[in-house]
Structure formats: C-alpha cells, structure tokens
Design an enzyme around this catalytic site. Structure first.
Site, short mmCIF file in Angstrom:
data_model
loop_
_atom_site.label_atom_id
_atom_site.label_comp_id
_atom_site.label_asym_id
_atom_site.label_seq_id
_atom_site.Cartn_x
_atom_site.Cartn_y
_atom_site.Cartn_z
N CYS A 2 0.83 -1.21 0.00
CA CYS A 2 0.00 0.00 0.00
C CYS A 2 0.87 1.26 0.00
O CYS A 2 2.01 1.24 0.41
CB CYS A 2 -0.86 0.03 1.26
SG CYS A 2 -1.82 -1.45 1.47
N ARG A 27 4.52 0.69 -6.07
CA ARG A 27 4.49 -0.20 -4.89
C ARG A 27 3.48 -1.33 -5.06
O ARG A 27 3.46 -2.27 -4.29
CB ARG A 27 4.18 0.61 -3.64
CG ARG A 27 5.22 1.67 -3.31
CD ARG A 27 4.72 2.62 -2.25
NE ARG A 27 4.50 1.98 -0.99
CZ ARG A 27 5.44 1.74 -0.08
NH1 ARG A 27 6.68 2.10 -0.34
NH2 ARG A 27 5.19 1.17 1.07
N TRP A 74 -2.99 -2.46 -1.54
CA TRP A 74 -2.59 -3.80 -2.05
C TRP A 74 -3.25 -4.77 -1.08
O TRP A 74 -2.86 -4.86 0.08
CB TRP A 74 -1.07 -3.91 -2.02
CG TRP A 74 -0.51 -5.12 -2.67
CD1 TRP A 74 -0.39 -5.35 -4.03
CD2 TRP A 74 0.04 -6.28 -2.03
NE1 TRP A 74 0.20 -6.56 -4.25
CE2 TRP A 74 0.47 -7.16 -3.06
CE3 TRP A 74 0.21 -6.65 -0.72
CZ2 TRP A 74 1.06 -8.39 -2.79
CZ3 TRP A 74 0.82 -7.88 -0.45
CH2 TRP A 74 1.22 -8.73 -1.47
N ASN A 100 -1.24 1.25 5.97
CA ASN A 100 -0.35 0.31 5.28
C ASN A 100 0.15 -0.66 6.33
O ASN A 100 0.70 -0.25 7.35
CB ASN A 100 0.83 1.07 4.64
CG ASN A 100 1.79 0.11 3.93
OD1 ASN A 100 1.47 -1.06 3.74
ND2 ASN A 100 2.95 0.60 3.56
N GLY A 101 -0.07 -1.96 6.12
CA GLY A 101 0.40 -2.96 7.08
C GLY A 101 -0.70 -3.98 7.36
O GLY A 101 -1.65 -4.10 6.59
N GLU A 481 17.57 -16.17 -11.07
CA GLU A 481 17.14 -14.78 -11.29
C GLU A 481 16.53 -14.61 -12.68
O GLU A 481 15.51 -13.95 -12.85
CB GLU A 481 18.32 -13.83 -11.09
CG GLU A 481 18.07 -12.39 -11.46
CD GLU A 481 16.94 -11.73 -10.66
OE1 GLU A 481 16.49 -12.31 -9.65
OE2 GLU A 481 16.51 -10.64 -11.05
N LYS A 485 12.76 -13.18 -13.22
CA LYS A 485 12.49 -11.99 -14.06
C LYS A 485 11.42 -12.32 -15.11
O LYS A 485 10.47 -11.58 -15.30
CB LYS A 485 13.77 -11.55 -14.78
CG LYS A 485 14.70 -10.73 -13.94
CD LYS A 485 14.26 -9.32 -13.76
CE LYS A 485 13.93 -8.79 -12.42
NZ LYS A 485 14.10 -9.45 -11.21
N GLU A 488 7.90 -13.05 -13.42
CA GLU A 488 7.22 -11.99 -12.65
C GLU A 488 6.71 -10.85 -13.53
O GLU A 488 5.79 -10.13 -13.13
CB GLU A 488 8.12 -11.43 -11.55
CG GLU A 488 9.30 -10.62 -12.00
CD GLU A 488 10.02 -9.97 -10.82
OE1 GLU A 488 9.37 -9.58 -9.83
OE2 GLU A 488 11.24 -9.87 -10.89
N HIS A 504 18.22 -35.46 -12.43
CA HIS A 504 17.63 -36.07 -11.21
C HIS A 504 16.14 -35.80 -11.13
O HIS A 504 15.56 -35.78 -10.04
CB HIS A 504 18.35 -35.53 -9.98
CG HIS A 504 19.81 -35.88 -9.97
ND1 HIS A 504 20.28 -37.15 -9.70
CD2 HIS A 504 20.89 -35.14 -10.27
CE1 HIS A 504 21.58 -37.18 -9.80
NE2 HIS A 504 22.00 -35.97 -10.14
N LYS A 603 6.29 -3.52 -5.01
CA LYS A 603 7.72 -3.21 -5.06
C LYS A 603 8.37 -3.47 -3.72
O LYS A 603 9.50 -3.89 -3.63
CB LYS A 603 7.94 -1.75 -5.45
CG LYS A 603 9.40 -1.36 -5.57
CD LYS A 603 10.09 -2.15 -6.65
CE LYS A 603 11.57 -1.84 -6.77
NZ LYS A 603 12.26 -2.75 -7.70
C1 AGP Z 1 12.35 -8.70 -7.72
O1 AGP Z 1 12.26 -8.46 -9.11
C2 AGP Z 1 11.03 -8.63 -7.01
N1 AGP Z 1 10.45 -7.37 -7.16
C3 AGP Z 1 11.09 -9.13 -5.59
O2 AGP Z 1 11.49 -10.49 -5.64
C4 AGP Z 1 12.06 -8.40 -4.64
O3 AGP Z 1 13.39 -8.68 -5.00
C5 AGP Z 1 11.81 -8.93 -3.22
O4 AGP Z 1 10.49 -8.62 -2.86
C6 AGP Z 1 12.78 -8.34 -2.19
O5 AGP Z 1 12.59 -6.96 -2.12
P1 AGP Z 1 13.74 -6.07 -1.38
O6 AGP Z 1 14.98 -6.24 -2.19
O7 AGP Z 1 13.21 -4.68 -1.41
O8 AGP Z 1 13.89 -6.64 0.01
#
Ligand code: AGP
Length: 608
Positions: A2, A27, A74, A100-101, A481, A485, A488, A504, A603
């Site tokens: 949020c 966010r 969110w 937020n929370g 990674e 990418k 996501e 395996h 984010k």
């Molecule tokens: C990465 O592309 C994502 N947005 C997500 O995995 C992110 O890396 C993860 O939420 C950790 O966030 P931070 O680095 O702000 O702790």
C-alpha cells in the site's frame, strides 16, 4: 504494498494527492481513494482498479479543503473492492483512516467493537482502526489515535483526519514506512520519498512508535506515550527527474540501461587508490571482521539471488563459510549461529518485512548485523549496526534490475575487502580482480548495444511456455534470477535449476521445443555445462545459450546464442544479468503485460 499520501496546505488537494499516489503506483495496488474535510464534512472518494478510475471520479466530484489523505491499496485482508478500498471511515462518518500494514488482532478488536454497536462496512482489518478512534475520540485526534494504536498488534502506518479538526492530519508509524515532508506553509506525509519530492527535499523519517501532527505551518512529533520529541531533518539529494521515464517506454527499461552508469559510479565511490571505502554507514572495524567464522545472508526474491551469488564470492575470495537463507524461512527456523557470525540482510527497499524480521532475529542472538540496502534511512538500514548502500538511485519498476547488479557489486567488493583483511588472497590477485571490475561498465554497454538480438530471440519464443533456466556454480543463482524476471513480468512459467541436477528429475519436463536458457559462459564448469546442454537438447529442447564472445562450440548445440564479452568467472553474473533482464522485458512487452506494475506484485513487501 500500500501507499499513503497526506497533504495539508493551500494547494489543490486533488492534484497533490493524485500526483503523490501516481508516484507510489510502483508499490503495487488494486484500489485507491482519497478523503478530506470540505465545509466541515468528511468527503471520501475511492474505487477498485487503477488510479485512472479515481482520477475520473475526482474530475466529476473533486474534494476540497486544506487537509487530505490518499491511499493505494494492495489487498491483504478483504478482496479488492470499492468497499474495501481506503480510506475507511467510522460509524459517524467523521473520521477517515488510510493504513499500510496488517492489524494482526483485528478479529478480536472487531468482535469487541461490534458488541459496542459499531457497524462495519468492509471486511478489511483497517476499518477496525477507524472505529477504535471513534470510540476513543475526545475532541483531540492526537490523543484518540495514541489511545487507539496502543490496542493494535501488527504493522501499521496510518494517516487520520476528523471533520472537527479540519486543519490537521495525524499520522502514526509502527512497522511500516512513513516519512514527513516539510514545505513552505505546507506539510506532507507519505510511504516513500517519490510521493513528496515535487514539493520539498526536507524530509523527516518516522520511527516505530512515533506520532506526528501535521498542520500547514508546523509538524509536531510525539512518542507513543504522548511526549513531545524532536526529530532530525534530512535533505533528499536526488532530483525528481530521476523519477521520470525519459525517452524509455518503461521504468524497467530505463533502469536496465542505467546499470553501466550505476556500477561505474559505485566502483569509483568504493575504491580509492586501491583502498576500499564501504561508505559512511559502514561501522565495523577490521578487528570486528578479521575473525569471522561464518556469514549468513538472508533476503527475499531477487535480493536472495544476489545474496546467493554473495555466498560464492565470500567463500572464494575470503574463505569464510557462508550460508544463504530466504528470509521467511530464516526468521522461523531458529538458526544455529555462533558468536563470530556476520548476518547480512540484502534488500533494495530496506522495508521487506521478512528480511527485517530476520535481521531482528539475528540481533536477538547478539550477532553482528550488516545490511546491503538501496533506500537510505529505510528500516532495515536503521536497525543494522552497519549498512553498505548500493546507491542505485530510486528503482521504480517492480522487477528489480539495477538494484540486483548493484547488490552483486557491493557483495563482490565486501568479499574482496574481507579477503584483504584476512590475507586470504594475494594482493596481486585482489588488484587483478579490481582491474577486471573496472572494465565491467564498458562491457555492460557493449551488451546493451546488442539489445536488439535479445529482442529477436524474445520474438521467436514469445508463444513458448514453461522455460527452464540452467546454470552452474556462481551462475546457478543467475539462472534462478533469469527465471524470476521472466515469470514476474511476463507471467510465463519459468524455473531456474542447477544444470547438474536436471537428470535427477526435471529433465522429465523436457520434450520437443521445450525452451531452455543455458548460462554457458567461460568458467571452471563450462565443459560440464556443454554436457548438460547436450542432455536436454537430445530430448528435443530448444536452446538459448548465454556464452562468451569467440566461443564457436556453443553454436553447434544451441538454437540461439547471445554473446557477452569475456570477463572473470566471479564477476560474470553482473554481465549475465543483462541479457536475462532484456529477455524478460521483451517477452513481457510482446505479451502485452504491464511491465512496471505486474499483477499481484508489490515493489516493497512490507507485510509477511
Ligand atoms: C524482484 O524483481 C522482485 N520485485 C522481488 O522479488 C524483490 O526482490 C523482493 O520482494 C525483495 O525486495 P527487497 O529487495 O526490497 O527486500
């Protein structure tokens, strides 16, 4: 997560609140809303969907007055809907709250409030706060908020207005970020700096258990007991223009292309005449670190992948046993860690709830805690003994790109620093690695100049599904990674796997045309990678290889090859990241995805 935006002053609330919410879009959210006091009455406008929906509502029915709050939600408790959007209000319709929370004890509080005849309109945890404040309201919003939040458990950053005090906003912070902006005859509060930087560079970062009363000509701060406290002002150095996309179609593409400059700038910042300078927030003495027996790196998502690369670097350069943990596991497994253990939290936002909890777990065990963070003054940074900032600038795209390669750079430098401290590597070897590092930004630019060939590969595979990314050694985390990418932002299923592990089990997934991305750059495990490529190719897979310029052999066993310039094995993940980021980016664009704001993602995940 949020986003909160609050403003009190003489500017038009509709434009100030909406501009702030647009800046917080990255966010992640599914609904939004604003509220203010107009002619003594509380006015609320809110809606499910993107900010454009709220913008249209305000064009028809603008809000007014001198103080207003806004929110992008969110969803955590209660599905995304108009009703569950914030602001949430009390029975009297005089009090509005944005939050937020997560309120962990909202269920028991709600039962109590319902017994006291409160009528609930939503199924959010947040609405409980509005009714609590109503129950405690005694004509002084500050006092009522203090009384109410003392009953809450969980994480909450809130902003509250009440129709009987139209000239002020009360905010409170516990476990979720909240900052205050001090303007000329105006005050602001928000979840993050981008929302207020168009108005002021003077910010104050709230700490947990603190309340602020914002009026247009003053901001007063209090602790949870209601005692006045003084807070230190900071000046934001970066400019609002760094928040614009410029000529790029998306923030993510802009941030991919910013990487050479970010890496170049940070190498220059961290290495002065062959000496390491880990920054003004790095407080460990050589003595603190010279006798380390273990390092534990804990992080989430992409930051965990960077941390995983850190494992290879610490063990290779400094010969220190290093473990890497996903924070949500680390925080609950009661890890066994000895006295000479350094726990490193890696986090772009510095607000990820699980990583923050992992850091607190380490501190509870009296261990040394270092954080590697992008956002200055973030909670993780402030709660660490030492922080190494990655200085990547604001990363707006939800998919982390420049922060990832910057995290790897800082881990690489940390590993060399420790190696030097412990005489683990010859000075000549350290010098050679530093020289190789200085070449990296140029090599990154070479790669980015070939982005079109990645775009063509993405076009050939745009209808493919179920990608497998495989790598070995320090590029096994690169494979993880690359898969993250792609999935996501393009929503195409992808898995990262150690190449040697395919036989395996996962090789059962491979059939005709299965797309496999193989990281086969020159390395100590290159020959092994060739065999692993052969294994999947013989079962019909279509191979996209990331290889080193001049490698002819790889062509014979790949359908597509993307070449990167030669570089040291241990620094190769920084270069390997670029084609993988571009592959994900172009696949997402070709699949018409919302690249900067992928569905369901945030984010900064400030809830667990
Ligand atoms: C990465 O592309 C994502 N947005 C997500 O995995 C992110 O890396 C993860 O939420 C950790 O966030 P931070 O680095 O702000 O702790």
């Amino acid at each position: 997560m949020c986003g909160i935006m609050a403003y009190v002053g003489d500017k038009d609330l509709n434009s100030v609140l909406m501009a702030g919410l647009w800046r917080l879009e990255y966010r992640g959210y599914d609904s939004s809303g604003v509220a203010s006091i107009m002619d003594g009455e509380l006015e609320v406008r809110k809606a499910l969907g993107r900010l454009m929906v709220l913008q249209d509502i305000l064009s028809d029915r603008p809000i007014g007055g001198g103080a207003g709050i806004g929110h992008t939600r969110w969803a955590t408790h209660g599905e995304p809907s108009d009703q569950n959007a914030h602001p949430q209000v009390d029975c009297s319709g005089k009090i509005a709250v944005v939050h937020n929370g997560i309120i962990e004890n909202h269920y028991s509080l709600k039962e109590e409030l319902i017994k006291n005849k409160h009528i609930f309109q939503s199924n959010t945890d947040t609405e409980v706060i509005a009714h609590l404040i109503e129950e405690n309201y005694n004509g002084d919003l500050k006092e009522s908020v203090l009384k109410s939040v003392s009953k809450l458990r969980g994480s909450f950053a809130i902003a509250v207005i009440v129709s009987s005090e139209p000239d002020r906003i009360v905010i409170y912070r516990e476990g979720s970020p909240l900052i205050v902006g001090l303007g000329n005859n105006e005050s602001l509060a928000a979840s993050d700096i981008p929302a207020i930087i168009d108005h002021t560079r003077r910010v104050i970062i709230m700490s947990d258990g603190e309340l602020a009363v914002l009026r247009k000509d003053s901001v007063e701060f209090y602790d949870k007991e209601g005692k006045r406290i003084e807070k230190k002002e900071k000046e934001i150095k970066w400019s609002p223009t760094s928040l614009d996309k410029g000529e790029y179609a998306h923030y993510m593409l802009k941030e991919i292309y910013e990487q050479p400059e970010v890496i170049e700038r940070n190498i220059a910042l961290r290495i002065e005449d062959g000496e390491f300078n880990l920054g003004e927030s790095f407080h460990f003495s050589p003595h603190d670190l010279a006798h380390l027996t273990d390092i534990v790196i804990q992080a989430c998502g992409t930051s965990w992948h960077a941390g995983y690369i850190g494992k290879y670097l610490f063990e290779e350069f400094a010969r220190i046993h290093t473990e890497v943990d996903i924070s949500s596991e680390f925080r609950y497994r009661n890890p066994v860690m000895g006295g000479e253990t350094l726990v490193i939290a890696v986090s772009q936002s510095g607000e990820t709830a699980d990583t923050l909890a992992g850091l607190r777990e380490a501190k509870a065990k009296f261990l040394k805690v270092l954080s590697i963070v992008n956002v200055r003054g973030s909670t993780i940074a402030r709660e660490s003994e030492s922080t190494v900032y990655i200085n990547a600038g604001p990363e707006i795209g939800v998919a982390s790109t420049k922060a990832y390669t910057s995290q790897i750079l800082q881990l690489y430098l940390m590993a060399l620093y420790l190696s030097k401290l412990r005489w683990a590597l010859e000075a000549s070897s350290i010098d050679e690695k530093l020289k190789g590092l200085i070449e990296i930004p140029k090599k990154m630019r070479t790669i980015l100049n070939k982005a079109d060939s990645i775009k063509q590969i993405a076009e050939k595979f745009k209808d493919s599904r179920d990608f497998m990314f495989i790598g070995r050694g320090i590029n096994y985390p690169s494979a993880l990674e690359g898969a993250l990418k792609l999935k996501e932002i393009s929503y195409i299923h992808a898995t990262g796997y150690p190449a040697g592990e395919m036989k395996h089990g996962p090789i059962a997934l491979i059939d005709k045309n299965s797309p496999v991305v193989a990281i086969a750059t020159q390395s100590s495990v290159y020959e092994k990678m060739l065999s692993n490529i052969e294994e999947v190719r013989s079962r019909g897979a279509r191979i996209i290889s990331i290889a080193t310029e001049g490698d002819k052999r790889i062509k014979d066993i790949s359908d597509e090859v993307f070449y990167i310039p030669p570089c040291g094995e241990n620094v190769s993940p920084i270069l390997v990241a670029l084609p993988l980021q571009l592959l994900a980016y172009y696949s997402a664009v070709l699949n018409k995805r919302d690249v900067d704001r992928p569905r369901n993602l945030a984010k900064s995940v400030t809830v667990e």
